[in-house]
Structures are given as C-alpha cells and as structure tokens.
Enzyme design. Sequence first.
Site, PDB file in Angstrom:
ATOM      1  N   TYR A  64       0.817  -1.222   0.000  1.00 55.07           N
ATOM      2  CA  TYR A  64       0.000   0.000   0.000  1.00 55.07           C
ATOM      3  C   TYR A  64       0.850   1.272   0.000  1.00 55.07           C
ATOM      4  O   TYR A  64       0.426   2.302  -0.519  1.00 55.07           O
ATOM      5  CB  TYR A  64      -0.999  -0.037   1.155  1.00 55.07           C
ATOM      6  CG  TYR A  64      -2.104  -1.045   0.885  1.00 55.07           C
ATOM      7  CD1 TYR A  64      -2.121  -2.285   1.527  1.00 55.07           C
ATOM      8  CD2 TYR A  64      -3.082  -0.776  -0.066  1.00 55.07           C
ATOM      9  CE1 TYR A  64      -3.105  -3.226   1.229  1.00 55.07           C
ATOM     10  CE2 TYR A  64      -4.062  -1.711  -0.381  1.00 55.07           C
ATOM     11  CZ  TYR A  64      -4.064  -2.925   0.284  1.00 55.07           C
ATOM     12  OH  TYR A  64      -5.034  -3.852  -0.041  1.00 55.07           O
ATOM     13  N   CYS A 103      -7.948   0.305  18.716  1.00 56.08           N
ATOM     14  CA  CYS A 103      -8.983   1.178  19.294  1.00 56.08           C
ATOM     15  C   CYS A 103      -9.936   1.762  18.244  1.00 56.08           C
ATOM     16  O   CYS A 103     -10.890   2.453  18.609  1.00 56.08           O
ATOM     17  CB  CYS A 103      -8.314   2.319  20.064  1.00 56.08           C
ATOM     18  SG  CYS A 103      -7.589   3.578  19.007  1.00 56.08           S
ATOM     19  N   GLN A 121     -15.460   2.016  -5.484  1.00 56.27           N
ATOM     20  CA  GLN A 121     -14.724   0.875  -4.959  1.00 56.27           C
ATOM     21  C   GLN A 121     -13.242   1.234  -4.845  1.00 56.27           C
ATOM     22  O   GLN A 121     -12.472   0.502  -4.254  1.00 56.27           O
ATOM     23  CB  GLN A 121     -14.896  -0.330  -5.900  1.00 56.27           C
ATOM     24  CG  GLN A 121     -16.314  -0.817  -6.053  1.00 56.27           C
ATOM     25  CD  GLN A 121     -16.430  -1.849  -7.168  1.00 56.27           C
ATOM     26  OE1 GLN A 121     -16.078  -3.006  -6.985  1.00 56.27           O
ATOM     27  NE2 GLN A 121     -16.860  -1.415  -8.334  1.00 56.27           N
ATOM     28  N   ASN A 122     -12.876   2.356  -5.450  1.00 57.48           N
ATOM     29  CA  ASN A 122     -11.469   2.755  -5.501  1.00 57.48           C
ATOM     30  C   ASN A 122     -11.014   3.322  -4.156  1.00 57.48           C
ATOM     31  O   ASN A 122     -11.776   4.013  -3.480  1.00 57.48           O
ATOM     32  CB  ASN A 122     -11.252   3.793  -6.608  1.00 57.48           C
ATOM     33  CG  ASN A 122     -11.655   3.242  -7.962  1.00 57.48           C
ATOM     34  OD1 ASN A 122     -11.776   2.031  -8.139  1.00 57.48           O
ATOM     35  ND2 ASN A 122     -11.896   4.134  -8.913  1.00 57.48           N
ATOM     36  N   HIS A 152     -14.761   0.703  -0.107  1.00 55.78           N
ATOM     37  CA  HIS A 152     -13.633  -0.193   0.197  1.00 55.78           C
ATOM     38  C   HIS A 152     -12.496   0.537   0.903  1.00 55.78           C
ATOM     39  O   HIS A 152     -11.363   0.047   0.952  1.00 55.78           O
ATOM     40  CB  HIS A 152     -13.135  -0.878  -1.082  1.00 55.78           C
ATOM     41  CG  HIS A 152     -14.124  -1.836  -1.637  1.00 55.78           C
ATOM     42  ND1 HIS A 152     -14.087  -2.296  -2.933  1.00 55.78           N
ATOM     43  CD2 HIS A 152     -15.200  -2.437  -1.074  1.00 55.78           C
ATOM     44  CE1 HIS A 152     -15.100  -3.125  -3.137  1.00 55.78           C
ATOM     45  NE2 HIS A 152     -15.789  -3.233  -2.036  1.00 55.78           N
ATOM     46  N   LEU A 194     -14.845  -0.278 -20.593  1.00 53.34           N
ATOM     47  CA  LEU A 194     -14.064  -0.490 -21.815  1.00 53.34           C
ATOM     48  C   LEU A 194     -14.667  -1.662 -22.598  1.00 53.34           C
ATOM     49  O   LEU A 194     -14.703  -1.660 -23.826  1.00 53.34           O
ATOM     50  CB  LEU A 194     -12.606  -0.830 -21.425  1.00 53.34           C
ATOM     51  CG  LEU A 194     -11.458  -0.471 -22.375  1.00 53.34           C
ATOM     52  CD1 LEU A 194     -11.560   0.974 -22.842  1.00 53.34           C
ATOM     53  CD2 LEU A 194     -10.119  -0.755 -21.719  1.00 53.34           C
ATOM     54  N   ASP A 197      -8.219   5.182  -4.140  1.00 54.03           N
ATOM     55  CA  ASP A 197      -7.481   6.412  -4.455  1.00 54.03           C
ATOM     56  C   ASP A 197      -8.364   7.630  -4.162  1.00 54.03           C
ATOM     57  O   ASP A 197      -9.574   7.483  -3.964  1.00 54.03           O
ATOM     58  CB  ASP A 197      -7.029   6.416  -5.921  1.00 54.03           C
ATOM     59  CG  ASP A 197      -8.196   6.468  -6.914  1.00 54.03           C
ATOM     60  OD1 ASP A 197      -8.340   5.555  -7.748  1.00 54.03           O
ATOM     61  OD2 ASP A 197      -9.002   7.447  -6.829  1.00 54.03           O
ATOM     62  N   GLY A 236     -16.403   1.585 -15.175  1.00 52.87           N
ATOM     63  CA  GLY A 236     -15.045   1.084 -15.007  1.00 52.87           C
ATOM     64  C   GLY A 236     -14.890   0.018 -13.953  1.00 52.87           C
ATOM     65  O   GLY A 236     -13.928   0.008 -13.194  1.00 52.87           O
ATOM     66  N   SER A 278     -15.292  -4.384 -13.272  1.00 57.25           N
ATOM     67  CA  SER A 278     -15.457  -5.703 -13.909  1.00 57.25           C
ATOM     68  C   SER A 278     -16.639  -6.460 -13.315  1.00 57.25           C
ATOM     69  O   SER A 278     -17.013  -7.520 -13.823  1.00 57.25           O
ATOM     70  CB  SER A 278     -14.174  -6.521 -13.683  1.00 57.25           C
ATOM     71  OG  SER A 278     -13.978  -6.709 -12.273  1.00 57.25           O
TER      72      SER A 278
END
Length: 223
Positions: free
Chosen positions: A52, A115, A86-87, A104, A194, A89, A170, A172
């Site tokens: 990460y 804690c 779901q990203n 997420h 895509l 970033d 974007g 799947s």
Amino acid sequence: MKIAVLTGAGVSAESGLGTFRDKDGLWTRYDLNEVATPEGFARNPALVHDFYNARRANCADATPNAAHMALAELATGPHEVTLITQNIDNLHTRAGSSDVIHMHGRLMRALCAACGARWDAPLVMSPHDHCPSCGATATRPDIVWFGEIPYDMDAISAAVATCDLFVAIGTSAEVYPAAGLVELAGGQTLEINLAPSARANAFDDHRFGPASEVVPAWVAELL
Ligand code: BV8
C-alpha cells in the site's frame, strides 16, 4: 433525477493507476490473499504496508482525468448525485467531488486495529507506527479487505434502491457486494466500461469505450 454512480478501477486507469484484473493488473502481480486480507496482514504486516505504500506513492503522483472531472461537474447540475466508489485512491475528491462514499476504504487514511481511531496516513506506513490515540502498534491502512464488510452499506443500498438511474463505470463486476448493486437498483441502469463486465446482462443500457471519453460525453448529455 436521483442518480447513483458506482465507479471502479477503470475510471482511474487513464490516470496511471493500474486496474486489478486486466493484463498486468495488480492481482496478476500480487496474491490478493497475501496483501488484501486480514489474514495476510496478520501473517506479514510489513509486506502489506509495502504494497500500500507503493500504491499511496503512485496515487500521490497521479492526477484526476476527464472522467473524474466530468463526474464532479455532474453533481453541480440539477440532478441529485450519489457517488460511490470501490477505488481507494482520492482522485474523485481531488477532481472536486464531495461526499464520495469509499465503500472499500481510502489509501490516504490509517486505522488503529486496537482502538478504531482513524487519521491521515503518512506516505510511508510501517508495522512499528504507533496509534496517535491509544499508542498501540496495530496500525493498518483504512482499507476494506476481502472477507471484511464494506463501509456505508446502508447509505449505499438506500441510494441505489431509490435512484432513477444507476450507473456503473469502469468495474469488472467481479467483487461482491458491489457487483450485486445493479440488482438493487430502483430505476434505469447503465454500464459504462471499456468492455462488457461480468454483469453486463443485468444492465438496461451500455456504453463501451475509455472512461475519459465516454463519461464526459454522457455527462454533457445529462447537463
Ligand atoms: C464481503 C480494497 C461480507 C483493497 C477491495 C458472493 C459471490 C462470490 C464471492 C463473494 C460473494 N460475497 C462475498 C464474496 C467474497 C468477496 C468477493 O467478491 N470475492 C470475489 C473475488 C469473487 N467479497 C468480499 O470479501 C467483500 N466482503 O463480502 O463481506 C458481506 C456480504 C454482504 C454484505 C456485506 C458484507 C469485500 C470486498 C472488498 C475487497 N477490497 N479493494 C485494495 O484495493 O487493495 S476489492 C477491489 O477489487 C477493488 O476495490 C474493487 O472493488 C474490486 C474490483 O475491481 P474493479 O474496480 O472492478 O477493477 P477490475 O480490475 O476488476 O476491473 C476494471 C474494469 O475497468 C474492467 O472491466 C476493465 O474493462 C475496465 N477498464 C479498464 N480500463 C478502462 C476501463 N473502463 C473504462 N475506461 C478505461 N480506461
């Protein structure tokens, strides 16, 4: 209209942040059981922090693309927009979107497993970091790993069930419960990707192509 938008890694692909399941995707280079499960973290926290930390550095170097910008602009119009991602970033927020629901988790946040305290993550985290609240060395990225319950599922389910239009962009549609939200959608459903996703048949409409081209065109029509 009430519009609920769900985004996945494909919306950040053109900002240089790899997707998971495409060619050279993250899960083709890393074993998700090692780096994205609580069990993997318990076994080897240093390995998970390295994974990460690398993604946090990439994210810091990346910039939002036209798809992120268009979704931020959509929320400035007459429609009531709920943006669910779901990203992990922060490109939606850096594009100007507010109240983004990160189901997420978020790369730029840290969590104390002892804690429950949360704080802005340093660029580099390590197993030796102390929690600023309780002092324990049980800090982890504030991310929902496989086998863990996604965040804000009540707000997400309510927004999707009561929307006039549900749009998945974007993704799947391989990971649940996110991939099952289309079933919950109360109104029209549109997939922008895509290529057809694993749940393409569950959608009323489809628009295929790069998010940075298809999303701005779709938003322009709505505005
Ligand atoms: C849970 C954070 C209990 C970490 C992530 C039912 C059936 C089968 C399995 C399950 C099930 N229910 C639960 C499971 C288990 C599991 C699961 O779904 N496993 C899968 C692998 C089968 N789910 C869980 O463990 C979840 N927890 O279920 O708890 C519960 C149950 C009910 C209600 C509450 C709780 C937790 C899952 C969350 C895990 N954490 N991320 C990290 O990021 O490191 S998941 C991770 O992968 C992402 O966050 C994302 O959510 C997910 C999928 O990735 P996508 O975003 O879709 O990316 P992908 O690469 O797959 O696809 C990219 C797409 O973009 C492609 O279609 C491509 O064509 C397109 N694209 C590419 N470039 C572009 C583009 N599109 C447009 N433009 C472009 N330029």
